[in-house]
Design a protein around this motif. Structure first.
Motif, PDB file in Angstrom:
ATOM      1  N   LEU A  25       0.819  -1.210   0.000  1.00  0.00           N
ATOM      2  CA  LEU A  25       0.000   0.000   0.000  1.00  0.00           C
ATOM      3  C   LEU A  25       0.853   1.260   0.000  1.00  0.00           C
ATOM      4  O   LEU A  25       0.526   2.242  -0.682  1.00  0.00           O
ATOM      5  CB  LEU A  25      -0.941  -0.002   1.208  1.00  0.00           C
ATOM      6  CG  LEU A  25      -2.079  -1.021   1.143  1.00  0.00           C
ATOM      7  CD1 LEU A  25      -2.842  -1.039   2.463  1.00  0.00           C
ATOM      8  CD2 LEU A  25      -3.009  -0.715  -0.013  1.00  0.00           C
ATOM      9  N   ALA A  28       2.303   1.601  -3.526  1.00  0.00           N
ATOM     10  CA  ALA A  28       1.246   2.010  -4.450  1.00  0.00           C
ATOM     11  C   ALA A  28       0.869   3.473  -4.242  1.00  0.00           C
ATOM     12  O   ALA A  28       0.647   4.211  -5.205  1.00  0.00           O
ATOM     13  CB  ALA A  28       0.019   1.117  -4.270  1.00  0.00           C
ATOM     14  N   TRP A  29       0.804   3.902  -3.001  1.00  0.00           N
ATOM     15  CA  TRP A  29       0.465   5.308  -2.718  1.00  0.00           C
ATOM     16  C   TRP A  29       1.569   6.228  -3.189  1.00  0.00           C
ATOM     17  O   TRP A  29       1.314   7.288  -3.751  1.00  0.00           O
ATOM     18  CB  TRP A  29       0.212   5.481  -1.220  1.00  0.00           C
ATOM     19  CG  TRP A  29      -0.063   6.892  -0.847  1.00  0.00           C
ATOM     20  CD1 TRP A  29      -1.209   7.604  -1.072  1.00  0.00           C
ATOM     21  CD2 TRP A  29       0.830   7.777  -0.174  1.00  0.00           C
ATOM     22  NE1 TRP A  29      -1.081   8.873  -0.582  1.00  0.00           N
ATOM     23  CE2 TRP A  29       0.164   9.009  -0.024  1.00  0.00           C
ATOM     24  CE3 TRP A  29       2.129   7.642   0.307  1.00  0.00           C
ATOM     25  CZ2 TRP A  29       0.761  10.090   0.590  1.00  0.00           C
ATOM     26  CZ3 TRP A  29       2.712   8.732   0.925  1.00  0.00           C
ATOM     27  CH2 TRP A  29       2.034   9.943   1.060  1.00  0.00           C
ATOM     28  N   ARG A  30       2.823   5.809  -2.981  1.00  0.00           N
ATOM     29  CA  ARG A  30       3.967   6.651  -3.342  1.00  0.00           C
ATOM     30  C   ARG A  30       4.082   6.831  -4.848  1.00  0.00           C
ATOM     31  O   ARG A  30       4.393   7.895  -5.337  1.00  0.00           O
ATOM     32  CB  ARG A  30       5.254   6.019  -2.783  1.00  0.00           C
ATOM     33  CG  ARG A  30       6.536   6.640  -3.255  1.00  0.00           C
ATOM     34  CD  ARG A  30       6.717   8.039  -2.693  1.00  0.00           C
ATOM     35  NE  ARG A  30       8.009   8.587  -3.055  1.00  0.00           N
ATOM     36  CZ  ARG A  30       8.242   9.350  -4.110  1.00  0.00           C
ATOM     37  NH1 ARG A  30       7.267   9.633  -4.930  1.00  0.00           N
ATOM     38  NH2 ARG A  30       9.440   9.812  -4.353  1.00  0.00           N
ATOM     39  N   TYR A  31       3.842   5.770  -5.603  1.00  0.00           N
ATOM     40  CA  TYR A  31       4.030   5.822  -7.042  1.00  0.00           C
ATOM     41  C   TYR A  31       2.718   5.892  -7.823  1.00  0.00           C
ATOM     42  O   TYR A  31       2.702   5.598  -9.017  1.00  0.00           O
ATOM     43  CB  TYR A  31       4.842   4.611  -7.509  1.00  0.00           C
ATOM     44  CG  TYR A  31       6.252   4.637  -6.988  1.00  0.00           C
ATOM     45  CD1 TYR A  31       7.175   5.533  -7.480  1.00  0.00           C
ATOM     46  CD2 TYR A  31       6.655   3.771  -5.981  1.00  0.00           C
ATOM     47  CE1 TYR A  31       8.468   5.580  -6.998  1.00  0.00           C
ATOM     48  CE2 TYR A  31       7.947   3.799  -5.492  1.00  0.00           C
ATOM     49  CZ  TYR A  31       8.845   4.710  -6.006  1.00  0.00           C
ATOM     50  OH  TYR A  31      10.121   4.749  -5.522  1.00  0.00           O
ATOM     51  N   SER A  32       1.649   6.259  -7.168  1.00  0.00           N
ATOM     52  CA  SER A  32       0.375   6.336  -7.873  1.00  0.00           C
ATOM     53  C   SER A  32       0.364   7.547  -8.801  1.00  0.00           C
ATOM     54  O   SER A  32       0.799   8.632  -8.447  1.00  0.00           O
ATOM     55  CB  SER A  32      -0.782   6.417  -6.884  1.00  0.00           C
ATOM     56  OG  SER A  32      -0.705   7.615  -6.151  1.00  0.00           O
ATOM     57  N   ASN A  33      -0.110   7.311  -9.996  1.00  0.00           N
ATOM     58  CA  ASN A  33      -0.185   8.359 -10.989  1.00  0.00           C
ATOM     59  C   ASN A  33      -1.414   8.073 -11.841  1.00  0.00           C
ATOM     60  O   ASN A  33      -1.451   7.107 -12.585  1.00  0.00           O
ATOM     61  CB  ASN A  33       1.085   8.375 -11.844  1.00  0.00           C
ATOM     62  CG  ASN A  33       1.101   9.542 -12.798  1.00  0.00           C
ATOM     63  OD1 ASN A  33       0.124  10.263 -12.946  1.00  0.00           O
ATOM     64  ND2 ASN A  33       2.227   9.720 -13.457  1.00  0.00           N
ATOM     65  N   LYS A  34      -2.414   8.926 -11.733  1.00  0.00           N
ATOM     66  CA  LYS A  34      -3.673   8.688 -12.421  1.00  0.00           C
ATOM     67  C   LYS A  34      -3.496   8.710 -13.939  1.00  0.00           C
ATOM     68  O   LYS A  34      -4.144   7.964 -14.657  1.00  0.00           O
ATOM     69  CB  LYS A  34      -4.688   9.742 -11.989  1.00  0.00           C
ATOM     70  CG  LYS A  34      -6.094   9.444 -12.380  1.00  0.00           C
ATOM     71  CD  LYS A  34      -7.029  10.452 -11.763  1.00  0.00           C
ATOM     72  CE  LYS A  34      -8.463  10.083 -12.010  1.00  0.00           C
ATOM     73  NZ  LYS A  34      -9.383  11.041 -11.408  1.00  0.00           N
ATOM     74  N   GLU A  36      -0.886   7.712 -15.767  1.00  0.00           N
ATOM     75  CA  GLU A  36      -0.345   6.444 -16.244  1.00  0.00           C
ATOM     76  C   GLU A  36      -1.349   5.312 -16.091  1.00  0.00           C
ATOM     77  O   GLU A  36      -1.401   4.409 -16.922  1.00  0.00           O
ATOM     78  CB  GLU A  36       0.936   6.102 -15.503  1.00  0.00           C
ATOM     79  CG  GLU A  36       2.103   6.963 -15.901  1.00  0.00           C
ATOM     80  CD  GLU A  36       3.364   6.575 -15.168  1.00  0.00           C
ATOM     81  OE1 GLU A  36       3.372   5.498 -14.536  1.00  0.00           O
ATOM     82  OE2 GLU A  36       4.321   7.346 -15.213  1.00  0.00           O
ATOM     83  N   PHE A  37      -2.150   5.346 -15.024  1.00  0.00           N
ATOM     84  CA  PHE A  37      -3.162   4.301 -14.833  1.00  0.00           C
ATOM     85  C   PHE A  37      -4.178   4.334 -15.962  1.00  0.00           C
ATOM     86  O   PHE A  37      -4.531   3.301 -16.526  1.00  0.00           O
ATOM     87  CB  PHE A  37      -3.857   4.481 -13.486  1.00  0.00           C
ATOM     88  CG  PHE A  37      -4.974   3.510 -13.266  1.00  0.00           C
ATOM     89  CD1 PHE A  37      -4.715   2.196 -12.957  1.00  0.00           C
ATOM     90  CD2 PHE A  37      -6.299   3.905 -13.390  1.00  0.00           C
ATOM     91  CE1 PHE A  37      -5.740   1.289 -12.762  1.00  0.00           C
ATOM     92  CE2 PHE A  37      -7.327   3.013 -13.192  1.00  0.00           C
ATOM     93  CZ  PHE A  37      -7.043   1.708 -12.882  1.00  0.00           C
TER      94      PHE A  37
END
Length: 71
Positions: A25, A28-34, A36-37
Motif C-alpha cells: 500500500l 502504491a500510494w507513493r508511485y500512484s499516478n492517475k 499512467e493508470f
C-alpha cells in the motif's frame, strides 16, 4: 529444533501478510499516478487476457502463475 505450534505458525504467517500489505500500500500510494493508470487501459490484447481468465477458472492453483505469465 521442533515444529512450531499452530498458533506460532499463524502468528508468523499473518504478520508476514500484514507487513507485505502495508509495504504494498505504501509503494502504491507513493508511485500512484492517475495519468499512467488511465493510459494502461486497453493496453493488452484480448487473447492473452482470455487465456488468463480461462486458466484461473479451471486451475485454481495457477491463478498467481497465470497472472504472472500473461501480464
Amino acid at each position: 529444533m521442533g515444529i512450531p505450534s499452530p498458533q506460532a505458525s499463524n502468528a508468523c504467517m499473518f504478520t508476514t501478510y500484514g507487513v507485505f500489505l502495508v509495504f504494498g500500500l505504501l509503494v502504491a500510494w507513493r508511485y500512484s499516478n492517475k495519468k499512467e493508470f488511465l493510459a494502461a487501459i486497453k493496453s493488452q490484447p484480448a487473447i492473452p487476457l482470455a487465456f488468463n481468465f480461462v486458466a484461473s477458472l479451471f486451475l485454481p492453483w495457477s491463478i498467481i502463475l497465470s497472472g504472472i505469465l500473461f501480464s
